[in-house]
Enzyme design. Structure first.
Site, PDB file in Angstrom:
ATOM      1  N   LYS A  28      10.485  31.789  36.168  1.00  0.00           N
ATOM      2  CA  LYS A  28       9.279  31.259  36.826  1.00  0.00           C
ATOM      3  C   LYS A  28       8.729  30.041  36.087  1.00  0.00           C
ATOM      4  CE  LYS A  28       5.577  34.088  37.145  1.00  0.00           C
ATOM      5  NZ  LYS A  28       4.422  33.574  36.366  1.00  0.00           N
ATOM      6  N   SER A  29       8.654  30.131  34.770  1.00  0.00           N
ATOM      7  CA  SER A  29       8.108  29.003  33.989  1.00  0.00           C
ATOM      8  C   SER A  29       8.952  27.746  34.199  1.00  0.00           C
ATOM      9  CB  SER A  29       8.107  29.352  32.498  1.00  0.00           C
ATOM     10  OG  SER A  29       7.189  30.381  32.241  1.00  0.00           O
ATOM     11  N   ARG A  33       8.105  24.022  36.243  1.00  0.00           N
ATOM     12  CA  ARG A  33       8.272  22.755  35.523  1.00  0.00           C
ATOM     13  C   ARG A  33       9.319  21.862  36.173  1.00  0.00           C
ATOM     14  NH1 ARG A  33       6.158  26.564  32.343  1.00  0.00           N
ATOM     15  NH2 ARG A  33       5.008  26.053  30.436  1.00  0.00           N
ATOM     16  N   GLY A 101      -1.606  31.049  37.425  1.00  0.00           N
ATOM     17  CA  GLY A 101      -2.253  30.349  36.313  1.00  0.00           C
ATOM     18  C   GLY A 101      -1.404  29.177  35.846  1.00  0.00           C
ATOM     19  N   ARG A 129     -10.046  33.564  36.547  1.00  0.00           N
ATOM     20  CA  ARG A 129      -9.438  33.214  35.253  1.00  0.00           C
ATOM     21  C   ARG A 129     -10.040  31.934  34.671  1.00  0.00           C
ATOM     22  NH1 ARG A 129      -3.083  34.023  36.098  1.00  0.00           N
ATOM     23  NH2 ARG A 129      -3.078  33.737  33.833  1.00  0.00           N
ATOM     24  N   SER A 174      -1.099  29.352  23.822  1.00  0.00           N
ATOM     25  CA  SER A 174      -0.917  29.224  25.267  1.00  0.00           C
ATOM     26  C   SER A 174       0.010  28.070  25.603  1.00  0.00           C
ATOM     27  CB  SER A 174      -2.272  29.007  25.954  1.00  0.00           C
ATOM     28  OG  SER A 174      -2.056  28.594  27.294  1.00  0.00           O
ATOM     29  N   GLN A 176       0.624  27.253  28.580  1.00  0.00           N
ATOM     30  CA  GLN A 176       0.017  26.550  29.721  1.00  0.00           C
ATOM     31  C   GLN A 176      -0.902  25.440  29.223  1.00  0.00           C
ATOM     32  OE1 GLN A 176      -1.787  29.538  32.234  1.00  0.00           O
ATOM     33  NE2 GLN A 176       0.169  30.540  32.636  1.00  0.00           N
ATOM     34  N   ASP A 326       4.155  38.370  28.482  1.00  0.00           N
ATOM     35  CA  ASP A 326       4.105  38.950  29.829  1.00  0.00           C
ATOM     36  C   ASP A 326       4.792  40.316  29.905  1.00  0.00           C
ATOM     37  OD1 ASP A 326       2.764  36.703  30.665  1.00  0.00           O
ATOM     38  OD2 ASP A 326       4.553  35.710  31.455  1.00  0.00           O
ATOM     39  N   ARG A 402       2.786  42.202  37.478  1.00  0.00           N
ATOM     40  CA  ARG A 402       3.436  42.901  36.352  1.00  0.00           C
ATOM     41  C   ARG A 402       2.881  44.315  36.186  1.00  0.00           C
ATOM     42  NH1 ARG A 402       6.948  39.047  35.139  1.00  0.00           N
ATOM     43  NH2 ARG A 402       6.127  36.947  34.923  1.00  0.00           N
TER      44      ARG A 402
HETATM   45  O1  LIG Z   1       3.585  28.250  30.490  1.00  0.00           O
HETATM   46  C1  LIG Z   1       4.000  29.193  31.200  1.00  0.00           C
HETATM   47  O2  LIG Z   1       4.891  29.052  32.051  1.00  0.00           O
HETATM   48  C2  LIG Z   1       3.410  30.528  30.980  1.00  0.00           C
HETATM   49  C3  LIG Z   1       2.657  30.761  29.855  1.00  0.00           C
HETATM   50  C4  LIG Z   1       2.022  32.055  29.565  1.00  0.00           C
HETATM   51  O3  LIG Z   1       0.641  31.934  29.815  1.00  0.00           O
HETATM   52  P1  LIG Z   1      -0.410  31.393  28.704  1.00  0.00           P
HETATM   53  O4  LIG Z   1      -0.163  29.966  28.484  1.00  0.00           O
HETATM   54  O5  LIG Z   1      -1.751  31.657  29.317  1.00  0.00           O
HETATM   55  O6  LIG Z   1      -0.149  32.233  27.490  1.00  0.00           O
HETATM   56  C5  LIG Z   1       2.573  33.182  30.424  1.00  0.00           C
HETATM   57  O7  LIG Z   1       1.730  34.310  30.342  1.00  0.00           O
HETATM   58  C6  LIG Z   1       2.747  32.764  31.863  1.00  0.00           C
HETATM   59  O8  LIG Z   1       3.320  33.796  32.610  1.00  0.00           O
HETATM   60  C7  LIG Z   1       3.663  31.575  31.970  1.00  0.00           C
HETATM   61  C1  LIG Z   2       0.636  35.493  33.357  1.00  0.00           C
HETATM   62  C2  LIG Z   2       1.526  35.250  34.306  1.00  0.00           C
HETATM   63  O1  LIG Z   2       1.544  34.167  35.165  1.00  0.00           O
HETATM   64  P1  LIG Z   2       0.468  33.036  35.441  1.00  0.00           P
HETATM   65  O2  LIG Z   2      -0.386  32.868  34.198  1.00  0.00           O
HETATM   66  O3  LIG Z   2       1.271  31.836  35.778  1.00  0.00           O
HETATM   67  O4  LIG Z   2      -0.362  33.487  36.610  1.00  0.00           O
HETATM   68  C3  LIG Z   2       2.679  36.167  34.512  1.00  0.00           C
HETATM   69  O5  LIG Z   2       3.567  35.828  35.313  1.00  0.00           O
HETATM   70  O6  LIG Z   2       2.736  37.254  33.904  1.00  0.00           O
END
Ligand SMILES: O=C(O)C1=C[C@@H](OP(=O)(O)O)[C@@H](O)[C@H](O)C1
Ligand SMILES: C=C(OP(=O)(O)O)C(=O)O
Length: 449
Positions: A28-29, A33, A101, A129, A174, A176, A326, A402
């Site tokens: 997914k990440s 991207r 997120g 969030r 993080s 993100q 996660d 999850r």
């Molecule tokens: O950068 C990413 O793709 C992600 C970062 C993580 O979140 P955080 O940056 O809030 O830790 C993770 O929990 C999320 O599922 C995906």
């Molecule tokens: C935290 C997660 O995703 P996101 O933050 O992208 O909603 C996840 O997939 O567990």
């Protein structure tokens, strides 16, 4: 405004051994991207293995709204005709990132240094969030944000017309936030620097380099330091997305817990910023073999052979939290079926995911007859030993994929069936979960027991 559809209650129950091959979908990440960097590049980026989960589909839609041409050419095969760094157009409608997120935070970052305005929203989970963790650093580039109290969506971002480069130390672990700053830095002149105390998933750095950006990474006294040279011309790439270790976690943990199981999970990313769960499971006594280790799409991958194992509780190193962030919900399910206590410190970030995951797991495990302890930053699960978790409850998932998948895994190994009130969010990250688990022989049905 975004919703997540009608609730879909689901139930899992004990059955025979799990057998076969579990081909989990793309990461997914990396999928988010690939679409975003494709949109910021010149030329046609060709992606294979893209996760076609709702979170990623929402990012694809958003990239179209900013001017990229995004098309699907077959299962997992997508093309992105990019607009180049600084080429984003102003969207003429609200950007709805659904449950994601990652989607909303990365996209806010990459539009923050263009002279455009965009309004973002999401579903009831995403609207709770915190976005301040991204609006704080993008303000340093010159972007303005107008959201609800507490930095919540819906939120409007006015991008900086004359962005300045930034040096930013992330206040929490993080990826993100790190990625939002780096993506904002793409359209700022000069060098943007991000320092993180704990390294987090590094897909943005790896992929930016792959798309032609000048980016260096070094370990310094201040922390893990990433330096990006602004205003590169990113060039379209071919991206082969590896399979998602966070999705692989569910069949892997199910096979460990269901007696007699023996499954193969091929091509799973073993990126060291993502593989914490597998190290933890091995320390708990798991029989996992890492076969055919190789490189695919710029990421280390392996085929995992997983057999039923009698597991014991451990203290999970807090410094491993980022590499399995996660995976704590499903790890707490494994811990419930292990012998002895599992202590999971350093997990406060779980409180601001799709749900408060410490609370959601704690309440659901208690309802299933498991004794837990928690504080702001720690989850402790008192394992009951193989086959001893009573189950027989309906667990609330709080619009969190999850949490839903974790309790459905527990129901495969508990004495009585376990239901979840709503399995519909599973489609955000693992749309083939039900079919894949059924293919291994798991009994997971729609409806409440
Ligand atoms: O950068 C990413 O793709 C992600 C970062 C993580 O979140 P955080 O940056 O809030 O830790 C993770 O929990 C999320 O599922 C995906
Ligand atoms: C935290 C997660 O995703 P996101 O933050 O992208 O909603 C996840 O997939 O567990």
């Amino acid at each position: 405004m975004s919703g997540h559809g009608d609730p879909i209650p689901m139930t899992s129950r004990k059955g025979g051994a799990l057998r076969g091959v579990a081909e989990v979908p793309g990461d997914k990440s990396i999928s988010h991207r690939a679409l975003i960097l494709g949109a910021l590049s010149v030329g046609r980026t060709e992606i294979t293995g893209l996760l076609e989960g709702q979170d990623v589909l929402d990012t694809a839609k958003a990239m179209r709204a900013f001017g990229a041409t995004v098309t699907q050419h077959g299962p997992g095969a997508w093309w992105v005709e990019g607009v180049g760094v600084g080429g984003f157009a102003e969207p003429d409608h609200v950007i709805d990132c659904g449950n994601s997120g990652t989607g909303v935070r990365l996209i806010m970052g990459c539009m923050a240094t263009s002279p455009i305005t965009a309004t973002f929203t999401g579903d009831a989970s995403l609207r709770k969030r915190p976005m301040g963790r991204v609006t704080d650093p993008i303000a340093l580039f010159g972007a303005q944000s107008y959201g609800r109290a507490g930095g919540r969506l819906p939120m409007t971002i006015v991008g900086a017309a004359e962005p300045v480069p930034v040096s930013y130390t992330t206040p929490m672990a993080s990826a993100q936030v790190k990625s939002a700053v780096l993506l904002a830095g793409l359209n700022a002149p000069g060098q943007t620097v991000v320092i993180e105390k704990t390294p987090t998933r590094d897909h943005t750095e790896r992929m930016l380099r792959g798309f032609g950006a000048e980016i260096t990474v070094e370990d310094t006294a201040e922390g893990h330091k990433i330096t990006l040279q602004g205003q590169p011309e990113l060039k379209a790439q071919t991206v082969a997305v590896p399979r998602d270790p966070s999705s692989a976690a569910f069949p892997v943990c199910a096979a460990l817990l269901v007696p007699g199981s023996d499954i193969l999970v091929p091509g799973v990313s073993q990126n060291p910023t993502r593989n914490g769960l597998f190290l933890t499971l091995k320390e708990m006594g798991a029989d996992i073999e890492f076969l055919n280790e190789r490189e695919e799409g710029g990421e280390p991958v392996a085929d995992l052979r997983v057999r039923y194992s009698e597991l014991h509780g451990i203290t999970v190193p807090a410094e491993r939290a980022a590499a399995q962030i996660d995976e704590y919900p499903v790890l707490s399910v494994v811990a419930a079926c292990a012998t002895g206590t599992t202590i999971m410190p350093g997990v406060h970030e779980l409180r601001v995911k799709e749900s408060d995951r410490i609370d959601a797991m704690a309440r659901g495990l208690e309802a299933c007859g498991v004794r837990i302890e928690e504080d702001e930053d720690t989850l402790i699960v008192h394992g009951m030993g193989p086959g001893n978790v009573p189950g027989g409850a309906t667990c609330a998932t709080h619009i969190d994929h999850r949490i839903a998948m974790s309790f459905l895994v527990l129901g495969l190994a508990s004495q009585q069936p376990i239901s979840v009130d709503d399995g519909s969010p599973i489609a955000t990250s693992f749309p083939v979960f039900e079919d894949l688990m059924a293919g291994l022989g798991a009994t997971i049905e729609r409806g409440v027991a």
